[in-house]
Scaffold this active site. Sequence first.
Site, PDB file in Angstrom:
ATOM      1  N   CYS A  85       0.802  -1.234   0.000  1.00 20.48           N
ATOM      2  CA  CYS A  85       0.000   0.000   0.000  1.00 20.48           C
ATOM      3  C   CYS A  85       0.832   1.280   0.000  1.00 20.48           C
ATOM      4  CB  CYS A  85      -0.951   0.008   1.185  1.00 20.48           C
ATOM      5  SG  CYS A  85      -0.147   0.318   2.768  1.00 20.48           S
TER       6      CYS A  85
ATOM      7  N   CYS B 140       3.651   3.129   4.545  1.00 14.16           N
ATOM      8  CA  CYS B 140       4.793   3.136   5.461  1.00 14.16           C
ATOM      9  C   CYS B 140       6.044   3.683   4.794  1.00 14.16           C
ATOM     10  CB  CYS B 140       5.060   1.704   5.909  1.00 14.16           C
ATOM     11  SG  CYS B 140       5.543   0.690   4.502  1.00 14.16           S
TER      12      CYS B 140
ATOM     13  N   CYS C 155      -4.377   4.969  -2.430  1.00 12.49           N
ATOM     14  CA  CYS C 155      -5.283   5.862  -1.700  1.00 12.49           C
ATOM     15  C   CYS C 155      -6.699   5.410  -2.024  1.00 12.49           C
ATOM     16  CB  CYS C 155      -5.083   7.313  -2.140  1.00 12.49           C
ATOM     17  SG  CYS C 155      -6.314   8.409  -1.412  1.00 12.49           S
TER      18      CYS C 155
ATOM     19  N   PHE D 260       8.077  -2.836 -12.627  1.00  9.65           N
ATOM     20  CA  PHE D 260       8.144  -3.645 -11.407  1.00  9.65           C
ATOM     21  C   PHE D 260       7.010  -3.161 -10.511  1.00  9.65           C
ATOM     22  CE2 PHE D 260      10.110  -5.413  -7.605  1.00  9.65           C
ATOM     23  CZ  PHE D 260      10.723  -6.551  -8.113  1.00  9.65           C
TER      24      PHE D 260
ATOM     25  N   LYS E  58       5.734  -7.794 -19.446  1.00 10.93           N
ATOM     26  CA  LYS E  58       5.246  -8.529 -18.285  1.00 10.93           C
ATOM     27  C   LYS E  58       3.754  -8.317 -18.181  1.00 10.93           C
ATOM     28  CE  LYS E  58       5.136  -6.454 -13.971  1.00 10.93           C
ATOM     29  NZ  LYS E  58       5.610  -6.383 -12.616  1.00 10.93           N
TER      30      LYS E  58
ATOM     31  N   ARG F  95     -20.354   1.807   1.179  1.00  7.44           N
ATOM     32  CA  ARG F  95     -20.772   2.987   0.407  1.00  7.44           C
ATOM     33  C   ARG F  95     -21.818   2.642  -0.672  1.00  7.44           C
ATOM     34  NH1 ARG F  95     -15.990   6.937  -1.746  1.00  7.44           N
ATOM     35  NH2 ARG F  95     -17.130   8.887  -1.739  1.00  7.44           N
TER      36      ARG F  95
ATOM     37  N   GLY G  40     -24.661   6.987   4.977  1.00  6.68           N
ATOM     38  CA  GLY G  40     -25.893   7.307   4.250  1.00  6.68           C
ATOM     39  C   GLY G  40     -25.864   8.669   3.586  1.00  6.68           C
TER      40      GLY G  40
ATOM     41  N   GLU H 208     -22.245   9.116  -1.177  1.00 10.96           N
ATOM     42  CA  GLU H 208     -22.448   7.880  -1.923  1.00 10.96           C
ATOM     43  C   GLU H 208     -22.918   8.053  -3.380  1.00 10.96           C
ATOM     44  OE1 GLU H 208     -24.829   6.907   1.474  1.00 10.96           O
ATOM     45  OE2 GLU H 208     -24.157   4.834   1.317  1.00 10.96           O
TER      46      GLU H 208
END
Length: 1255
Positions: free
Chosen positions: A46, A49, A145, A327, A411, A860, A1026, A1206
């Site tokens: 992700c 970090c 994100c 990569f 790839k 959502r 909601g 939403e």
Amino acid sequence: MPGIFFNVNGKDVSEENVDPELTLAYYLRNKLGLRGTKLGCEEGVCGSCTVVLGTWDDEENKAVYRAVNACLVPLFHVHQTFVITVEGVGSREKIHPIQDRMARGHALQCGFCSPGFVMSAYALLRNHPDPSIDQINAAIRANLCRCTGYRPILEALYSFSPESGGCCGGNKNGGGCCKDKSSSSEDEGYDDKLLSFNDFPKYDPTQEIIFPPSLRTYVDSEDQSILEGSRIELTLPKNLTQFKQSREGKNVISSGLITRFLTSRHPKEFTQKWITTRYVKEFNEVKVDASSVKIGSALNIQKFADTLSCHLPKEVGCKVAKFIQNFSSPQIANFATWSGAIVSAAKSSISVSDVLILLNVLDAKLSLLTESGELIEVEIEKFVEQKLFETGTIVYAKFSKSDRGKLFCLKLGETSEQDSTNFNFAALVGNKSSRIFVGLGGQPKRLTGLESYVNKEKSYNLDDFYRASNLEKNHHSSTALTRFASFLKNGNIEENQGKVNYLQYFKPTTNESAGRPIANYFNERAITGEALYVNDIPAHNAVHLGFVLSTLPNAEVLNVDFSEALKLEGVAGYFGVSDVPGNNIPGLQIANMNFPDDTTIFADKKVEAVGQVIGVIAANDVPLARRAAKLVKVEYKELKSLVDFEEARDAESYLGDVQHYGKDEKTVNESFEKSSKVLEGEVSIGGQEHYYLETQSSLVIPGEGDELVVHCATQGTSFTQLMVAEAMKIPAHKVIVKTKRLGGGFGGKVNNASWIACMCAVVARKLNRPVYGFLSRADDLAITGKRHGVYAKYKVGIDSEGKIEGIHYQAWLNGGWSKDHSEGVTMVMGILVDGVYKMGNLRFDGYPVKTNSNSNTALRGYGNPQSTLVNEGVMRRIAREVNKDVEEVKKLNFALQGDHRFMGGKIHNDALGECWEYCTNWSEFEKRKRKIEEFNRSSELVKRGIAMSSVRFGLPHPGPTGHGIASLLINLDGSVQLSIGGTEMGQGLNQKMLQVCSEALKRPIESITIVDTSTDKITNAPETGGSQNADTNGLAVLACCEKILSRLQPIIDKNDGEWEKSIREAYASYVPLQCTEYGVVERTKFGVQETESPYNTTGSCAVEIEVDILTGYNRVIRVDMVMDVGESLNPAIDIGQIEGAFMQGYGLVTCEKITFNKATGQLEQNTAGKYKIPKASDVPKDFRVKLLGINKANGAQVYSSKGIGEPPLMMSCGAVHSAIMYCVDDWRKHNGIEEFVDTISPLSADKIRELCSKK
Ligand SMILES: Cc1cc2nc3c(=O)[nH]c(=O)nc-3n(C[C@H](O)[C@H](O)[C@H](O)COP(=O)(O)OP(=O)(O)OC[C@H]3O[C@@H](n4cnc5c(N)ncnc54)[C@H](O)[C@@H]3O)c2cc1C
Ligand code: FES
Ligand code: FES
């Protein structure tokens, strides 16, 4: 040393006795308290970090900076390194230009991912102060994100590139201007400047923190050292002689990334001895002579690629660099070694390595240190075939510099070429000879037949290629061979992602505060790492939970043996159902819930799904707790399970009553009899994972007299409070639940968040210690529920024009093992299924199905995306039947202002018709559609499609959750403190409430603070969700302001508006300076029934997509989203919500696949890497948003605004799905396949390939 020396953010640090298993992230967060480094997956996927490592390059005489994943880097790796975290980049007092542009540029919502983005961009700017657009795209491509939709992040970062100057706001400072394209009379009266990056301070690289002199002058001991961990002993030799002497009996590692990662999953206590190549001089060298390049084995993959790109002939070197740019993660390539990559792939029969195929095609020779201590040279193929890695250590790889031809590399991953590799192909084609390899797992296979064919023949026919290569026919090989043929004909055709263009239009306001696109007050805190999420809150003497999960789908639990776990030092205990003092199923007890929930906190004698929590281990640290949990042995008696959704439907296994809405069957059938045609269809929609970047987290601190303070990432503080109280058998007033902010919620942090809080509470009371419950990404995926997958049937009667006269829906929702929100989602799908349409006699039958898999929950849209997708199928089906454009059929069936929904409510305050018309014109829909038709006529393997979709979302919702609560305190110094019942989870609720309060009180926004949502200030608040919370909480804030002002205004008037003086006077005359108020729409006052929504948020969007038929990959070319949000409370926030929802809806119907194992019901996408959410590279190439600002306010709204969270997701998933189906239908039509394809979601790459294949 027996330890290591490094520098963090300018401060020297020496550490002795470093445990080789300790990660840099864990150390930074827990030892140094640098909590800005976030943990979103702990798998290197992700990017939350991300930190920067700086090292001194003696040859170049300069520092080199690289972004890495601190969650995977072992601490021992950073010896003599400059570690920079987000706190070192800048602070609120001295903010860095990247942080400043992102914060003020609205480039964050929940903010959890933001430090990671800052660090990836920071590494880039430190090496390249004037980056190109491509470099920026590449730098952040492995940062995820889930909130923003990436556009504002890209826009903020593009502003550093001389190629663009960011969006110039029409000033054309970098050449062309995106606004040239579409400024038209339609846009008059609109503002197109959320902000201009031209107004920001210039980036000045000389102001950066310098490379620490202490590291440059540091003289490392020449002796090797040994680090002793609890399970691992690591030797760090400094030269080849020491390495040779110490190697025997030890596991050789280089960066240790993959080795440490695998070991960390190993629960048992064991001892191992490792030796690292990391600090061995000879392993870190690059040697270049006239004929060859030698690259040391301890160098990282990026350095390997850079070196080859620098020293090999251009046709080869550039291609290597380009290939490694694909990569899957630059952070990994910046740190993992090429030698580790080839050995770990060689040891596995399934790993496909991009590095190994490069070594093969470039005919690399390895210098190998044999078991007997000799240095020999071996060919790469021999090294793998003869398993020489089992005894030998690679010292370096040697590459010939001679010109041997042109390089082609490819790839393929599951979703794109930048995904983790499933297949690769590389060819070095010379005039007389070629080398061609294909990667299918383990050692790449040499295609000698194809080599001789290419050397001799000049015809590039696919069938001949297949014959010569002997490759099995599948989409991988056909993509590779087709692209290879095109390379042979035309050479390398480079395609870059290029710049994303964007437009955002909104109506400017004359208000002081409400309606202005002010950056969220907390952006600066989040972007500098200062903002605290639950897992960042420090707690003394705390324990951490490890979760013991069921491994069977349906079984009696006969025995739980945790004795092995308790033997580990630092483990404080095991806790399960027998430790719950109160109700283990607290969801059944809540009086005000529409549909009670039978989810257990801990499994009670029985498990009903893989991943259900049986118990928890409490231990002194997280890795220990997780390891110990794996040592718990559970004895089961397996029972027959129903994991398959279809079987469960057939078995009528339900979680509650079957729900019926609308007309009876007889009436619907009568309308079918009158219809000119009756069509039937079946629809299959997969689930969706929330993938909030912050996983479920709670911290419970026990107090005196049974009191508990619960810090919880929950969307419903009051709900969590009641759950914890019920579980602990204490009154709710003993439990204070506090929520500062969530790192994303999307509906997934109501019930699940509460069960984790309950588990922590049970342990906290037992141990009388604070307890953290922080889920790893893998545990979060395993334990928590997702969006409901749906199988639906429809039967629709139409007239000769395609107008619907009656429709019968039947929908089965996969609810999983417990009720959770399944009955609620079924209800919402049912009662709102008509969406934007008038459908005559409508009947909906909803079946919440029980299966032995994850218990699905709110996400959502809550049933609305599913009904949108069913309706997309219905409209496409009708269009096909009546031979019209789908958009024409949609328009024909629209329900408009003044019409009635099928459940009876009247459509009030609605701009659907206007949004549709506007979007059709703004997007030049018809003109572009004709162009697409033309394009498709001559394009066989790349198809383009375009589609429009719309949404209607009635707000605020009728019923018991339709209110908000706020509390306002005015302090004697005149400052104002606001609290609300809703929680901030990235949707900008707190910022909007500050603006409402500031506007109503006529006080500067800086004089108001909004504090945590906390049950000791606001009780009985409905859960946040909601899309109505700015309405309900906003009305409450307004009510508070009115109440306070009604008392204060006479005093203020008397004092000529002097606020502080008036407050002091009010105090002296006992005028109350605090109040709590409810916000509810008094519907009758506005001519609206109790069951009706006073207004609708409406919108339309047009999406153009391109699909590569060979790979199944798609590319969004252009999106136009037009929404009526009334008079937006904050256009920047609303546009952010629209863009973020677009990307989440795009993910739902494309890359986000959810499947369950047929035998066990276990979620197959059970790691961060296996579940694919959209990345920055998926952002539409041209992304346009317009807030139409048609103010049809009927007075029931907060400053005439409308809710937003939403609704855009529905039109996004609808339009993206239909645009892709346009491409699929076009291909099928041109290939003579007549059969109609109804809605199938997601249209993942493999599904598209399946639909576009000639059987
Ligand atoms: C998130 C993520 C994304 C990835 N994406 C890709 C991708 O897109 N494409 C791709 O091809 N790969 C990808 N990989 C795989 C990655 O390349 C390897 O996991 C990594 O390079 C291993 O290197 P290391 O330095 O961690 O090795 P180590 O953990 O240090 O070692 C791995 C193995 O190599 C052996 N070894 C190490 N050094 C030597 C040596 N000098 N001589 C002999 N044996 C040695 C060790 O004994 C061990 O068996 C990805 C990995 C992750 C975690
Ligand atoms: S990449 Fe490290 S936490 Fe996700
Ligand atoms: S702002 Fe990026 S994940 Fe929330």
